[in-house]
Write a protein that holds these residues in place. Structure first.
Motif, short mmCIF file in Angstrom:
data_model
loop_
_atom_site.label_atom_id
_atom_site.label_comp_id
_atom_site.label_asym_id
_atom_site.label_seq_id
_atom_site.Cartn_x
_atom_site.Cartn_y
_atom_site.Cartn_z
N MET A 1 -10.74 -0.89 -14.51
CA MET A 1 -10.15 -1.28 -13.23
C MET A 1 -9.59 -2.70 -13.28
N ARG A 2 -10.26 -3.59 -14.01
CA ARG A 2 -9.85 -4.99 -14.01
C ARG A 2 -8.41 -5.16 -14.50
N ARG A 3 -8.07 -4.47 -15.60
CA ARG A 3 -6.72 -4.60 -16.14
C ARG A 3 -5.67 -4.04 -15.18
N LEU A 4 -5.95 -2.86 -14.63
CA LEU A 4 -5.04 -2.24 -13.67
C LEU A 4 -4.87 -3.12 -12.44
N LEU A 5 -5.99 -3.61 -11.93
CA LEU A 5 -5.96 -4.40 -10.71
C LEU A 5 -5.23 -5.73 -10.90
N SER A 6 -5.37 -6.33 -12.08
CA SER A 6 -4.69 -7.60 -12.33
C SER A 6 -3.18 -7.43 -12.31
N HIS A 7 -2.68 -6.32 -12.87
CA HIS A 7 -1.25 -6.05 -12.86
C HIS A 7 -0.77 -5.75 -11.44
N VAL A 8 -1.56 -4.98 -10.70
CA VAL A 8 -1.17 -4.65 -9.32
C VAL A 8 -1.14 -5.90 -8.45
N ARG A 9 -2.17 -6.75 -8.57
CA ARG A 9 -2.19 -7.95 -7.74
C ARG A 9 -1.03 -8.87 -8.09
N ARG A 10 -0.73 -9.01 -9.37
CA ARG A 10 0.39 -9.88 -9.75
C ARG A 10 1.70 -9.36 -9.15
N CYS A 11 1.87 -8.04 -9.17
CA CYS A 11 3.09 -7.45 -8.60
C CYS A 11 3.13 -7.67 -7.09
N VAL A 12 2.01 -7.44 -6.43
CA VAL A 12 1.94 -7.63 -4.97
C VAL A 12 2.23 -9.08 -4.61
N ASP A 13 1.67 -10.01 -5.38
CA ASP A 13 1.90 -11.44 -5.12
C ASP A 13 3.33 -11.86 -5.43
N ASP A 14 3.82 -11.47 -6.61
CA ASP A 14 5.15 -11.89 -7.05
C ASP A 14 6.23 -11.45 -6.06
N TYR A 15 6.09 -10.23 -5.55
CA TYR A 15 7.15 -9.68 -4.69
C TYR A 15 6.75 -9.62 -3.22
N LYS A 16 5.64 -10.34 -2.89
CA LYS A 16 5.23 -10.50 -1.49
C LYS A 16 5.22 -9.17 -0.75
N MET A 17 4.47 -8.22 -1.31
CA MET A 17 4.47 -6.86 -0.79
C MET A 17 3.61 -6.64 0.44
N ILE A 18 2.54 -7.42 0.58
CA ILE A 18 1.56 -7.16 1.62
C ILE A 18 1.37 -8.38 2.52
N GLU A 19 1.33 -8.13 3.83
CA GLU A 19 1.09 -9.17 4.82
C GLU A 19 -0.11 -8.79 5.67
N ASP A 20 -0.67 -9.77 6.35
CA ASP A 20 -1.80 -9.53 7.24
C ASP A 20 -1.48 -8.44 8.25
N GLY A 21 -2.39 -7.51 8.42
CA GLY A 21 -2.24 -6.49 9.44
C GLY A 21 -1.45 -5.27 9.01
N ASP A 22 -0.98 -5.24 7.79
CA ASP A 22 -0.22 -4.07 7.32
C ASP A 22 -1.09 -2.82 7.34
N LYS A 23 -0.48 -1.73 7.73
CA LYS A 23 -1.10 -0.42 7.58
C LYS A 23 -0.24 0.35 6.60
N ILE A 24 -0.79 0.66 5.44
CA ILE A 24 -0.01 1.18 4.32
C ILE A 24 -0.35 2.64 4.06
N ALA A 25 0.67 3.47 4.03
CA ALA A 25 0.50 4.88 3.66
C ALA A 25 0.76 5.02 2.17
N ILE A 26 -0.20 5.58 1.46
CA ILE A 26 -0.03 5.82 0.03
C ILE A 26 0.49 7.24 -0.16
N GLY A 27 1.65 7.36 -0.79
CA GLY A 27 2.19 8.68 -1.09
C GLY A 27 1.39 9.31 -2.21
N LEU A 28 0.55 10.27 -1.87
CA LEU A 28 -0.41 10.81 -2.84
C LEU A 28 0.04 12.20 -3.31
N SER A 29 0.69 12.24 -4.48
CA SER A 29 1.12 13.52 -5.03
C SER A 29 -0.04 14.28 -5.65
#
Length: 237
Positions: A1-29
């Motif tokens: 999980m650590r490796r996956l999570l580090s890449h995800v967090r970097r992407c979220v931070d770099d591209y400012k994907m998430i803000e306070d109060g967001d409600k996010i729907a995950i498209g689950l195939s």
């Protein structure tokens, strides 16, 4: 999980994907990618400084024998609301319209249903499970078949629906997802799509693999070129 999570967090931070109060729907195939995204965003929500909530949504294509009980169980364990949206897209595309190249139309229709369901659930963002290899493949598809430079973006605002689409795994290599999915015994649902393994994307995937074998680092150089280019949305600011 650590490796996956580090890449995800970097992407979220770099591209400012998430803000306070967001409600996010995950498209689950139900595939390894979207299930890994579900786990990663759930883990991120525990400690991320900007608080957000999650809903998981599956658009059921209507194929006979589809069973989402394993996915429902995982969502229950993570305490994430799970919605299944019924459809007859499989029958429409293959039996009624008899589409020879259904992928683009199928993706467009599924995204429309997903976005509508997300909006009805009170979500302002939709997270999709596209990963690093998907990005490079899309870039090559556009170059080969359309003669243009471009790929999906990490963040896309849809003004018609007032939904923002985010792709938090855009920096995650597919091999990490294969390992994570297997290591954690995720309840992967194998989609019985008739077009599986017989698409232009699959052909390009094999082409990229052959180039990567001869020229190590090819995929990362393609991505680096995108970030340095004038393709809006991929530069890290």
């Amino acid at each position: 999980m650590r490796r996956l999570l580090s890449h995800v967090r970097r992407c979220v931070d770099d591209y400012k994907m998430i803000e306070d109060g967001d409600k996010i729907a995950i498209g689950l195939s139900g595939g390894k990618d979207s299930l890994s995204l579900l786990c990663a965003l759930h883990a991120l929500s525990v400690f991320y400084p900007k608080k957000f909530s999650l809903v998981a949504i599956t658009v059921d294509m209507g194929y006979e024998g589809s069973d989402f009980t394993g996915i429902q169980k995982l969502c229950n364990e993570l305490e994430i609301e799970y919605k299944i949206i019924p459809s007859n897209l499989g029958e429409l595309l293959f039996d009624i319209r008899k589409e020879k190249n259904p992928c683009s139309l199928c993706a467009k229709m599924r995204r429309g249903m997903l976005n509508e369901a997300a909006k009805n659930t009170g979500c302002n963002k939709v997270a999709l499970g596209h990963h690093f290899d998907d990005l490079v493949e899309t870039f090559m598809l556009n170059l080969i078949h359309e003669g243009r430079l471009g790929a999906f973006l990490p963040v896309t605002y849809l003004d018609r629906t007032d939904i923002t689409v985010i792709r938090p795994m855009s920096l995650v290599p597919e091999k990490y997802l294969k390992y994570f999915s297997s290591k954690n015994a995720l309840p992967v649902f194998f989609n019985p799509c008739p077009a599986d393994k017989h698409t232009e994307r699959e052909t390009v995937k094999q082409l990229i693999a052959s180039i990567e074998k001869e020229h190590k680092g090819f995929k990362h150089r393609v991505f680096g070129a995108m970030q340095k280019s004038d393709i809006d949305g991929w530069q890290v600011k």
